[in-house]
Write a protein that holds these residues in place. Structure first.
Motif, PDB file in Angstrom:
ATOM      1  N   ARG B   3      35.443 104.156  -0.291  1.00  0.00           N
ATOM      2  CA  ARG B   3      35.990 103.622   0.821  1.00  0.00           C
ATOM      3  C   ARG B   3      36.462 102.134   0.401  1.00  0.00           C
ATOM      4  O   ARG B   3      36.159 101.488  -0.591  1.00  0.00           O
ATOM      5  CB  ARG B   3      34.892 103.238   1.891  1.00  0.00           C
ATOM      6  CG  ARG B   3      34.143 104.370   2.377  1.00  0.00           C
ATOM      7  CD  ARG B   3      33.509 104.109   3.686  1.00  0.00           C
ATOM      8  NE  ARG B   3      32.119 104.756   3.714  1.00  0.00           N
ATOM      9  CZ  ARG B   3      31.033 104.413   4.445  1.00  0.00           C
ATOM     10  NH1 ARG B   3      31.223 103.370   5.026  1.00  0.00           N
ATOM     11  NH2 ARG B   3      30.068 105.240   4.375  1.00  0.00           N
ATOM     12  N   PHE B   5      38.396  98.523   1.594  1.00  0.00           N
ATOM     13  CA  PHE B   5      38.369  97.462   2.552  1.00  0.00           C
ATOM     14  C   PHE B   5      39.277  96.160   2.236  1.00  0.00           C
ATOM     15  O   PHE B   5      39.700  96.169   0.832  1.00  0.00           O
ATOM     16  CB  PHE B   5      37.041  96.827   2.894  1.00  0.00           C
ATOM     17  CG  PHE B   5      35.971  97.808   3.543  1.00  0.00           C
ATOM     18  CD1 PHE B   5      36.146  98.026   4.916  1.00  0.00           C
ATOM     19  CD2 PHE B   5      35.276  98.700   2.617  1.00  0.00           C
ATOM     20  CE1 PHE B   5      35.337  99.268   5.204  1.00  0.00           C
ATOM     21  CE2 PHE B   5      34.503  99.575   3.149  1.00  0.00           C
ATOM     22  CZ  PHE B   5      34.359  99.796   4.538  1.00  0.00           C
ATOM     23  N   THR B 179      34.444 100.600  -2.594  1.00  0.00           N
ATOM     24  CA  THR B 179      32.928 101.080  -2.933  1.00  0.00           C
ATOM     25  C   THR B 179      32.645 102.002  -3.819  1.00  0.00           C
ATOM     26  O   THR B 179      33.511 102.790  -3.995  1.00  0.00           O
ATOM     27  CB  THR B 179      32.428 101.514  -1.303  1.00  0.00           C
ATOM     28  OG1 THR B 179      32.985 102.601  -1.023  1.00  0.00           O
ATOM     29  CG2 THR B 179      32.698 100.429  -0.235  1.00  0.00           C
ATOM     30  N   THR B 188      28.703  96.824   2.500  1.00  0.00           N
ATOM     31  CA  THR B 188      29.809  96.861   3.723  1.00  0.00           C
ATOM     32  C   THR B 188      29.435  97.210   5.153  1.00  0.00           C
ATOM     33  O   THR B 188      30.078  96.653   5.923  1.00  0.00           O
ATOM     34  CB  THR B 188      30.870  97.633   3.346  1.00  0.00           C
ATOM     35  OG1 THR B 188      30.553  99.089   3.204  1.00  0.00           O
ATOM     36  CG2 THR B 188      31.682  97.397   1.720  1.00  0.00           C
ATOM     37  N   GLU B 189      28.614  97.960   5.117  1.00  0.00           N
ATOM     38  CA  GLU B 189      28.031  98.229   6.598  1.00  0.00           C
ATOM     39  C   GLU B 189      27.117  96.971   7.033  1.00  0.00           C
ATOM     40  O   GLU B 189      27.146  96.940   8.429  1.00  0.00           O
ATOM     41  CB  GLU B 189      26.920  99.585   6.488  1.00  0.00           C
ATOM     42  CG  GLU B 189      28.183 100.707   6.253  1.00  0.00           C
ATOM     43  CD  GLU B 189      27.198 102.097   5.803  1.00  0.00           C
ATOM     44  OE1 GLU B 189      27.836 103.050   5.775  1.00  0.00           O
ATOM     45  OE2 GLU B 189      25.955 101.954   5.747  1.00  0.00           O
ATOM     46  N   GLU B 190      26.359  96.433   6.350  1.00  0.00           N
ATOM     47  CA  GLU B 190      25.724  95.429   6.759  1.00  0.00           C
ATOM     48  C   GLU B 190      26.482  94.091   6.904  1.00  0.00           C
ATOM     49  O   GLU B 190      25.935  93.335   8.105  1.00  0.00           O
ATOM     50  CB  GLU B 190      24.437  95.000   5.469  1.00  0.00           C
ATOM     51  CG  GLU B 190      23.292  95.702   5.454  1.00  0.00           C
ATOM     52  CD  GLU B 190      22.557  95.600   4.214  1.00  0.00           C
ATOM     53  OE1 GLU B 190      22.670  94.436   3.622  1.00  0.00           O
ATOM     54  OE2 GLU B 190      21.806  96.466   3.806  1.00  0.00           O
ATOM     55  N   TRP B 191      27.587  93.937   6.625  1.00  0.00           N
ATOM     56  CA  TRP B 191      28.268  92.704   6.836  1.00  0.00           C
ATOM     57  C   TRP B 191      29.773  93.094   7.136  1.00  0.00           C
ATOM     58  O   TRP B 191      30.647  92.865   6.513  1.00  0.00           O
ATOM     59  CB  TRP B 191      28.576  91.744   5.417  1.00  0.00           C
ATOM     60  CG  TRP B 191      27.011  91.213   5.046  1.00  0.00           C
ATOM     61  CD1 TRP B 191      26.577  91.908   3.967  1.00  0.00           C
ATOM     62  CD2 TRP B 191      26.318  90.205   5.588  1.00  0.00           C
ATOM     63  NE1 TRP B 191      25.092  91.199   3.862  1.00  0.00           N
ATOM     64  CE2 TRP B 191      24.933  90.414   4.766  1.00  0.00           C
ATOM     65  CE3 TRP B 191      26.414  89.489   6.644  1.00  0.00           C
ATOM     66  CZ2 TRP B 191      24.057  89.517   4.993  1.00  0.00           C
ATOM     67  CZ3 TRP B 191      25.353  88.863   6.961  1.00  0.00           C
ATOM     68  CH2 TRP B 191      24.221  88.591   6.161  1.00  0.00           C
ATOM     69  N   PRO B 192      29.985  93.851   8.375  1.00  0.00           N
ATOM     70  CA  PRO B 192      31.161  94.395   8.741  1.00  0.00           C
ATOM     71  C   PRO B 192      32.093  93.238   8.931  1.00  0.00           C
ATOM     72  O   PRO B 192      33.464  93.705   8.839  1.00  0.00           O
ATOM     73  CB  PRO B 192      30.739  95.334   9.873  1.00  0.00           C
ATOM     74  CG  PRO B 192      29.544  94.694  10.468  1.00  0.00           C
ATOM     75  CD  PRO B 192      28.803  94.142   9.214  1.00  0.00           C
ATOM     76  N   PHE B 195      34.422  92.702   5.989  1.00  0.00           N
ATOM     77  CA  PHE B 195      35.181  93.571   5.181  1.00  0.00           C
ATOM     78  C   PHE B 195      36.142  94.380   6.375  1.00  0.00           C
ATOM     79  O   PHE B 195      35.689  95.126   7.125  1.00  0.00           O
ATOM     80  CB  PHE B 195      34.252  94.885   4.747  1.00  0.00           C
ATOM     81  CG  PHE B 195      33.322  94.376   3.618  1.00  0.00           C
ATOM     82  CD1 PHE B 195      33.900  94.114   2.403  1.00  0.00           C
ATOM     83  CD2 PHE B 195      32.248  93.775   3.810  1.00  0.00           C
ATOM     84  CE1 PHE B 195      33.029  93.516   1.359  1.00  0.00           C
ATOM     85  CE2 PHE B 195      31.270  93.449   2.807  1.00  0.00           C
ATOM     86  CZ  PHE B 195      32.063  93.187   1.490  1.00  0.00           C
ATOM     87  N   THR B 196      37.240  94.075   6.202  1.00  0.00           N
ATOM     88  CA  THR B 196      38.178  94.681   7.238  1.00  0.00           C
ATOM     89  C   THR B 196      39.018  95.672   6.679  1.00  0.00           C
ATOM     90  O   THR B 196      39.240  95.617   5.434  1.00  0.00           O
ATOM     91  CB  THR B 196      39.192  93.356   7.626  1.00  0.00           C
ATOM     92  OG1 THR B 196      39.778  92.849   6.551  1.00  0.00           O
ATOM     93  CG2 THR B 196      38.526  92.411   8.449  1.00  0.00           C
TER      94      THR B 196
END
Lengths: 296, 361
Positions: B3, B5, B179, B188-192, B195-196
């Motif tokens: 993925r 970002f 990723t 990246t899921e924990e700190w959305p 990560f744009t």
């Protein structure tokens, strides 16, 4: 399929066997106790050893040709091959020549003293391929130690093998190891033996000359015999070359090599030999597996 | 599927600060002497994270320290009726969750190699595993390779397809994020907020950066040709001898090398009754490396010492693992004052190979 030589001995009733390799620390030695010491000669002693943990001891097994890493206080570790046969369980033997700091310390040990061991490591002799063959053992000096393990093992499965011949050379008559064992087995008609020493002396009325000379009297019939050779590198080389000249294929000449080792599990790099590690790819090799005979 | 970002450059420091609350943070830090080394960061505000220079050290020592205690031992001669008692107590390292930030592709690749050596061979090395277990790698692809780099020739950079948790590409004012392993995805899921989403333009720029980087290597090193020559025949004795003579027995090449993993194990007596079993880095070029009791040495150090080093990297590991274990970081080029680095060896070998190695002895 390998015959079931490797089956663990049954633990005593009421005691559960412990898994031998469950999540263990590969570098942590186990405590073992010296049970008995036999002085083979001035520089060589054979130590009978048992693990302190009785259950582990009952379950422990190995195959001739394998070795273990022996720990001595303040001396680190050294690889030592088994000189006993796993077909006689209960304890195992290490035959050690006084050569450096660690082995000198081992020679000071008394029965009841403790050592550290980890293993067994390495590839054993190829028993499956050796079955139904005549066996020709050629040993030099302390090189008899790993071969003794094989001989005793083969005697316990005697019907599996043809003629067993042992040629054994040493510098002087005082350097022989296991001579009583060998002569006893010869006396029982189980094997034939020939001994030689490098130079003539008063107390010796046997053969004089290099162990290769003993091969002159041996008829080699390629295909039906496997030769097992162990001794100093240069001796292995000359015996192997002599056997090759007699027509024995390189794949039927089996030897076991010695190197400086630190880990025993193929990582530390010290026992490198061409692209191989002696500790995990060996120490037992056929001559056909060796890149050359000069760098032994 | 990787993925993608965008991580704004302004957001990097805050992200590292968040991560450092739950993890040990290791990054290339420039110290007071001007050296850039991978260092544990305790105070993020004052640490100078240096992404402009190649870190002088690799990550090797974080998983396989230069010296570590494997176990301690105790000897007691009186306890048991005069019999010697001898016991061992493992000293396992702490398992500290760590974020390694700013890891270059070569060093990331080297971690994958050492994983194979320590974790996937005959026995698992629990000392290595304990240190390595909860690591997160945030690597950086190299837009501009450093002076001695040749990872293009060893196929371990300048950008990687996997192995990292997150791989960053410098796009000027922002980082392009890919990723890799599951831990990176989770991060990246924990700190959305950090990560744009990426635009098509970002993707194009990233692709462009990767493409351009491949053209910027200053060293042309014929690794594949050397591997091929060594698979076909022995290296000329002349080269082995000359380089062996130039080697000064310092071991610097092996110590600095991210994939050299040979070690020694020895006992360090603390007093008469106790001591520690120490594992320390070793080098196959050391003259005592293969020395056995009784002073027999199967390797002639004077004329042969470098043979194992270069053949291990370029022939034996190719046979065993399917690729050379040199990652092209070029550190040994800088390190060796005798000029006995792997690039020199490859250059000499391939030059000799132009006339065919067979004819040369």
């Amino acid at each position: 399929m390998m015959r079931n030589y490797n089956s663990r001995q049954t633990a005593k009733p009421g005691k559960k066997p412990v898994p031998l390799f469950a999540d263990r620390n590969a570098y942590l030695p186990l405590r073992a106790i010296i049970k008995d010491i036999v002085e083979e000669n001035e520089l060589v002693k054979t130590f009978a050893v048992v693990f302190e943990d009785e259950i582990y001891n009952t379950n422990f097994t190995y195959l001739p040709g394998q070795f273990l890493m022996l720990s001595m206080p303040h001396c680190g570790e050294a690889p030592i091959s088994f000189s006993s046969s796993p077909s006689r369980p209960g304890s195992f033997s290490l035959t050690i020549r006084k050569a450096g700091k660690l082995t000198s310390a081992v020679h000071e040990l008394q029965p009841g003293d403790m050592i550290g061991v980890r293993g067994p490591y390495g590839k054993p002799f190829p028993f499956e391929e050796m079955r139904r063959h005549d066996l020709l053992f050629v040993a030099g000096g302390i090189g008899m130690a790993p071969l003794r393990s094989v001989i005793e093992f083969c005697l316990d499965y005697r019907a599996d093998y043809g003629d067993i011949k042992v040629l054994y050379g040493c510098k002087t008559p005082a350097d022989f190891c296991f001579r009583q064992d060998l002569e006893k087995w010869a006396g029982e008609g189980l094997i034939t033996t020939r001994f030689t020493v490098d130079a003539a002396c008063e107390e010796w009325n046997g053969c004089v000359g290099l162990v290769t000379d003993l091969l002159d009297d041996v008829t080699i019939s390629a295909g039906s015999v496997k030769a097992l050779v162990c001794g100093p590198g240069v001796m292995i080389r000359f015996v192997a070359e002599r056997l090759l000249r007699s027509g024995l294929p390189a794949g039927d000449i089996i030897t076991t090599l010695e190197r400086h080792m630190k880990c025993g599990i193929g990582v530390c790099g010290h026992c490198h030999y061409d692209s191989r590690m002696i500790c995990t790819d060996g120490p037992v090799f056929t001559v056909s597996q060796l890149p050359d005979l000069e760098s032994l | 599927m990787n993925r993608n970002f965008i991580l704004k450059k302004d957001h990097l420091q805050p992200l590292l600060r968040k991560l450092s609350k739950t993890h040990r943070l290791v990054a290339p830090v420039r110290n007071d002497f001007g050296d850039t080394l991978f260092t544990e960061i305790t105070r993020l505000d004052s640490a100078v994270i240096d992404l402009q220079n190649q870190p002088q050290s690799s990550l090797k020592s974080f998983f396989f320290p230069q010296q570590e205690t494997l176990c301690s031992y105790i000897v007691d001669k009186k306890l048991n009726k005069g019999k010697m008692e001898y016991s061992f107590h493992a000293r396992l390292p702490e398992n500290a969750p760590t974020v390694f930030f700013g890891v270059r592709s070569c060093d990331m690749f080297a971690v994958m190699y050492t994983d194979m050596i320590f974790l996937h061979q005959h026995e698992r090395d629990i000392y290595y595993e304990q240190r390595r277990d909860s690591s997160i790698f945030i690597s950086i692809g190299c837009n501009r390779p450093f002076a001695n780099c040749f990872c293009n020739a060893t196929r371990s950079g300048p950008f990687l397809d996997g192995g990292f948790d997150l791989q960053l590409t410098d796009l000027g004012d922002r980082w392009f994020v890919e990723t890799g392993r599951p831990r990176g995805v989770r991060l990246t899921e924990e700190w959305p907020g950090f990560f744009t989403p990426v635009s098509e333009d970002d993707k194009r720029k990233q692709f462009q950066a990767e493409l351009e980087a491949r053209g910027l290597f200053r060293k042309l090193v014929h690794v594949d040709l050397a591997v091929k020559l060594l698979a076909e025949s022995e290296p000329p004795e002349r080269i082995i001898e000359e380089l062996s003579r130039r080697c000064q027995d310092c071991g610097g090449c092996a110590y600095i090398c991210p994939t050299c993993t040979c070690f020694n194990i020895s006992d360090l007596a603390l007093n008469e009754d106790s001591g520690e079993r120490i594992r320390s880095w070793d080098a196959c070029t050391f003259s005592g490396f293969t020395l056995m009791a009784g002073n027999h040495n199967p390797v002639n150090a004077a004329s042969e010492r470098i043979r194992k080093r270069f053949l291990h990297k370029l022939r034996h590991d190719v046979e065993k693992h399917g690729r050379p274990s040199c990652v092209g970081c070029g550190r040994c080029v800088e390190m060796c004052f005798g000029g006995v680095d792997i690039v020199r060896f490859i250059d000499m070998l391939t030059a000799a190979g132009e006339n065919g190695l067979q004819g040369e002895k």
